[in-house]
Design a protein around this motif. Sequence first.
Motif, PDB file in Angstrom:
ATOM      1  N   ALA A 187       0.843  -1.207   0.000  1.00 52.89           N
ATOM      2  CA  ALA A 187       0.000   0.000   0.000  1.00 52.89           C
ATOM      3  C   ALA A 187       0.874   1.252   0.000  1.00 52.89           C
ATOM      4  O   ALA A 187       0.591   2.229  -0.709  1.00 52.89           O
ATOM      5  N   VAL A 188       1.949   1.227   0.775  1.00 54.60           N
ATOM      6  CA  VAL A 188       2.849   2.380   0.822  1.00 54.60           C
ATOM      7  C   VAL A 188       3.523   2.573  -0.541  1.00 54.60           C
ATOM      8  O   VAL A 188       3.772   3.701  -0.974  1.00 54.60           O
ATOM      9  N   SER A 189       3.778   1.474  -1.236  1.00 52.78           N
ATOM     10  CA  SER A 189       4.363   1.543  -2.571  1.00 52.78           C
ATOM     11  C   SER A 189       3.413   2.264  -3.536  1.00 52.78           C
ATOM     12  O   SER A 189       3.848   3.031  -4.404  1.00 52.78           O
ATOM     13  N   LEU A 190       2.106   2.042  -3.381  1.00 53.43           N
ATOM     14  CA  LEU A 190       1.121   2.807  -4.157  1.00 53.43           C
ATOM     15  C   LEU A 190       1.228   4.293  -3.806  1.00 53.43           C
ATOM     16  O   LEU A 190       1.211   5.153  -4.697  1.00 53.43           O
ATOM     17  N   GLY A 191       1.370   4.610  -2.506  1.00 52.62           N
ATOM     18  CA  GLY A 191       1.532   6.008  -2.096  1.00 52.62           C
ATOM     19  C   GLY A 191       2.771   6.637  -2.729  1.00 52.62           C
ATOM     20  O   GLY A 191       2.742   7.786  -3.178  1.00 52.62           O
ATOM     21  N   MET A 192       3.870   5.871  -2.787  1.00 57.24           N
ATOM     22  CA  MET A 192       5.109   6.377  -3.396  1.00 57.24           C
ATOM     23  C   MET A 192       4.894   6.640  -4.893  1.00 57.24           C
ATOM     24  O   MET A 192       5.340   7.659  -5.429  1.00 57.24           O
ATOM     25  N   PHE A 193       4.209   5.700  -5.556  1.00 58.77           N
ATOM     26  CA  PHE A 193       3.870   5.876  -6.981  1.00 58.77           C
ATOM     27  C   PHE A 193       3.074   7.170  -7.189  1.00 58.77           C
ATOM     28  O   PHE A 193       3.396   7.987  -8.070  1.00 58.77           O
ATOM     29  N   LEU A 194       2.052   7.376  -6.337  1.00 56.56           N
ATOM     30  CA  LEU A 194       1.212   8.579  -6.485  1.00 56.56           C
ATOM     31  C   LEU A 194       2.029   9.837  -6.224  1.00 56.56           C
ATOM     32  O   LEU A 194       1.864  10.855  -6.908  1.00 56.56           O
ATOM     33  N   SER A 195       2.926   9.773  -5.255  1.00 57.32           N
ATOM     34  CA  SER A 195       3.782  10.916  -4.954  1.00 57.32           C
ATOM     35  C   SER A 195       4.689  11.241  -6.142  1.00 57.32           C
ATOM     36  O   SER A 195       4.885  12.407  -6.497  1.00 57.32           O
ATOM     37  N   ILE A 196       5.221  10.184  -6.776  1.00 56.10           N
ATOM     38  CA  ILE A 196       6.141  10.403  -7.907  1.00 56.10           C
ATOM     39  C   ILE A 196       5.403  11.009  -9.108  1.00 56.10           C
ATOM     40  O   ILE A 196       5.874  11.968  -9.712  1.00 56.10           O
ATOM     41  N   ILE A 197       4.220  10.468  -9.438  1.00 55.48           N
ATOM     42  CA  ILE A 197       3.539  10.997 -10.642  1.00 55.48           C
ATOM     43  C   ILE A 197       3.008  12.424 -10.412  1.00 55.48           C
ATOM     44  O   ILE A 197       2.816  13.173 -11.362  1.00 55.48           O
ATOM     45  N   THR A 198       2.754  12.786  -9.157  1.00 57.30           N
ATOM     46  CA  THR A 198       2.269  14.149  -8.881  1.00 57.30           C
ATOM     47  C   THR A 198       3.404  15.074  -8.439  1.00 57.30           C
ATOM     48  O   THR A 198       3.168  16.241  -8.140  1.00 57.30           O
ATOM     49  N   GLN A 199       4.629  14.523  -8.380  1.00 61.87           N
ATOM     50  CA  GLN A 199       5.802  15.269  -7.906  1.00 61.87           C
ATOM     51  C   GLN A 199       5.526  15.943  -6.568  1.00 61.87           C
ATOM     52  O   GLN A 199       5.853  17.116  -6.346  1.00 61.87           O
ATOM     53  N   SER A 200       4.903  15.189  -5.677  1.00 63.08           N
ATOM     54  CA  SER A 200       4.536  15.751  -4.374  1.00 63.08           C
ATOM     55  C   SER A 200       5.729  15.828  -3.438  1.00 63.08           C
ATOM     56  O   SER A 200       6.685  15.065  -3.557  1.00 63.08           O
ATOM     57  N   THR A 201       5.621  16.757  -2.499  1.00 64.15           N
ATOM     58  CA  THR A 201       6.578  16.883  -1.393  1.00 64.15           C
ATOM     59  C   THR A 201       5.733  17.119  -0.130  1.00 64.15           C
ATOM     60  O   THR A 201       4.514  17.310  -0.228  1.00 64.15           O
ATOM     61  N   PRO A 202       6.367  17.168   1.044  1.00 62.43           N
ATOM     62  CA  PRO A 202       5.606  17.485   2.256  1.00 62.43           C
ATOM     63  C   PRO A 202       4.944  18.864   2.203  1.00 62.43           C
ATOM     64  O   PRO A 202       4.044  19.158   2.990  1.00 62.43           O
ATOM     65  N   LEU A 203       5.364  19.736   1.284  1.00 56.13           N
ATOM     66  CA  LEU A 203       4.774  21.074   1.191  1.00 56.13           C
ATOM     67  C   LEU A 203       3.644  21.159   0.160  1.00 56.13           C
ATOM     68  O   LEU A 203       3.027  22.214  -0.008  1.00 56.13           O
ATOM     69  N   SER A 204       3.371  20.059  -0.551  1.00 57.15           N
ATOM     70  CA  SER A 204       2.321  20.088  -1.580  1.00 57.15           C
ATOM     71  C   SER A 204       0.954  20.298  -0.930  1.00 57.15           C
ATOM     72  O   SER A 204       0.765  19.996   0.252  1.00 57.15           O
ATOM     73  N   THR A 205       0.003  20.793  -1.721  1.00 55.23           N
ATOM     74  CA  THR A 205      -1.323  21.079  -1.168  1.00 55.23           C
ATOM     75  C   THR A 205      -2.341  20.036  -1.615  1.00 55.23           C
ATOM     76  O   THR A 205      -2.611  19.083  -0.904  1.00 55.23           O
ATOM     77  N   GLU A 206      -2.902  20.186  -2.827  1.00 48.60           N
ATOM     78  CA  GLU A 206      -3.953  19.250  -3.258  1.00 48.60           C
ATOM     79  C   GLU A 206      -3.416  17.824  -3.402  1.00 48.60           C
ATOM     80  O   GLU A 206      -4.021  16.859  -2.934  1.00 48.60           O
ATOM     81  N   SER A 207      -2.250  17.700  -4.054  1.00 48.72           N
ATOM     82  CA  SER A 207      -1.730  16.347  -4.280  1.00 48.72           C
ATOM     83  C   SER A 207      -1.325  15.670  -2.967  1.00 48.72           C
ATOM     84  O   SER A 207      -1.389  14.450  -2.842  1.00 48.72           O
ATOM     85  N   TRP A 208      -0.956  16.453  -1.967  1.00 49.82           N
ATOM     86  CA  TRP A 208      -0.616  15.904  -0.644  1.00 49.82           C
ATOM     87  C   TRP A 208      -1.804  15.098  -0.100  1.00 49.82           C
ATOM     88  O   TRP A 208      -1.649  14.009   0.443  1.00 49.82           O
ATOM     89  N   GLY A 209      -2.996  15.664  -0.276  1.00 52.32           N
ATOM     90  CA  GLY A 209      -4.201  14.954   0.165  1.00 52.32           C
ATOM     91  C   GLY A 209      -4.468  13.728  -0.682  1.00 52.32           C
ATOM     92  O   GLY A 209      -4.777  12.647  -0.165  1.00 52.32           O
ATOM     93  N   ILE A 210      -4.319  13.871  -2.001  1.00 51.51           N
ATOM     94  CA  ILE A 210      -4.618  12.758  -2.906  1.00 51.51           C
ATOM     95  C   ILE A 210      -3.712  11.557  -2.619  1.00 51.51           C
ATOM     96  O   ILE A 210      -4.174  10.417  -2.562  1.00 51.51           O
ATOM     97  N   ILE A 211      -2.434  11.809  -2.406  1.00 46.61           N
ATOM     98  CA  ILE A 211      -1.528  10.653  -2.252  1.00 46.61           C
ATOM     99  C   ILE A 211      -1.768   9.936  -0.919  1.00 46.61           C
ATOM    100  O   ILE A 211      -1.736   8.712  -0.856  1.00 46.61           O
ATOM    101  N   ASN A 212      -2.040  10.684   0.137  1.00 43.39           N
ATOM    102  CA  ASN A 212      -2.295  10.030   1.423  1.00 43.39           C
ATOM    103  C   ASN A 212      -3.601   9.245   1.396  1.00 43.39           C
ATOM    104  O   ASN A 212      -3.696   8.159   1.966  1.00 43.39           O
ATOM    105  N   ARG A 213      -4.608   9.778   0.707  1.00 43.46           N
ATOM    106  CA  ARG A 213      -5.886   9.066   0.629  1.00 43.46           C
ATOM    107  C   ARG A 213      -5.779   7.823  -0.246  1.00 43.46           C
ATOM    108  O   ARG A 213      -6.502   6.846  -0.051  1.00 43.46           O
ATOM    109  N   GLY A 214      -4.871   7.848  -1.207  1.00 42.75           N
ATOM    110  CA  GLY A 214      -4.651   6.656  -2.042  1.00 42.75           C
ATOM    111  C   GLY A 214      -4.059   5.517  -1.230  1.00 42.75           C
ATOM    112  O   GLY A 214      -4.495   4.364  -1.321  1.00 42.75           O
TER     113      GLY A 214
END
Length: 234
Positions: A138-165
Amino acid sequence: MTSKNGCLICGSELTYLDEEAEVNCYFCNKTFKTKTICDEGHYVCDSCHSKEGIDAIISYCLESKSKDPIFILNEIMENPFIYMHGPEHHVMVGAALLTAYANAGGDINLEKALKDMKIRGGQYPGGSCGFWGTCGAAVSLGMFLSIITQSTPLSTESWGIINRGTVRALDEIGKLGGPRCCKRNSFTAALTGADYVLENFGVKMDIPDQVTCRFFRNNRQCLGKRCPYFPNKN
Ligand SMILES: [Zn+2]
Ligand SMILES: [Zn+2]
C-alpha cells in the motif's frame, strides 16, 4: 537460495521474536537488530534479500510496453530472485504502476521515475504490515502517487490525494485479513491504484476481469478459498 518461501538459506520457517535481537546478515555479515530469524537462526538483511530482485524489477519495467499493472506484476513475480514474500514487493507495486501508467499515456519520464521508486521502495522495511500496521504494498502505491504528482511534504492538493490513495489500498488489504501474503497485498494495491488513478487523473490502465494467483503453492500461510485471487474459487 533453495527456497522461495521461509529462510533463503535453509528453507525453514521464519520466527518472529518478542524482542529485537542483534544478529549478523548471512550474506553481508553486517550487524542488524531484528525480530525476524529462521528456526535455525539464519538472518538475511532487507538489502541482501532484495538486491537482485529489485534490479530485475527495474530492468523488466524499462522494457515493458504493457498498460496492465497485474500482468507486469505476474511477469516480474516469475523471476527466481523474487521470493514468495519480501521487501522487494515494496518497489515492485509502484514500479508496475509507473510502467502501466506511462504506457497508458501518463506523462512521466519512466526511467527517472523508476530510479526514484527504487530508492523510496528500497527504504521501506520488511514486516511493516505486522509491526507498523502499514503494509509496504500500500505504501508503494503512495510512493507511486507521490512520484507521478511530484509531491513533497509542502504540496497542497496532491498531498491529500496521495495520502488518501495509500489508505484506500490499506483498507482493501486489511479487509482481507492475515497472515500476510506479499502477492495478495501487491495485487490488491495495484488494482486499487489503477482505479484511483482513473478517478483522480483520468488515465486508464488495463485491468484483467479476474486476477488469478499462480504462486499460492509456495505460500504456507495462503488463505486458500478466502483469498480473492485463489484459482477456481467456484
Ligand atoms: Zn535458515
Ligand atoms: Zn546483508
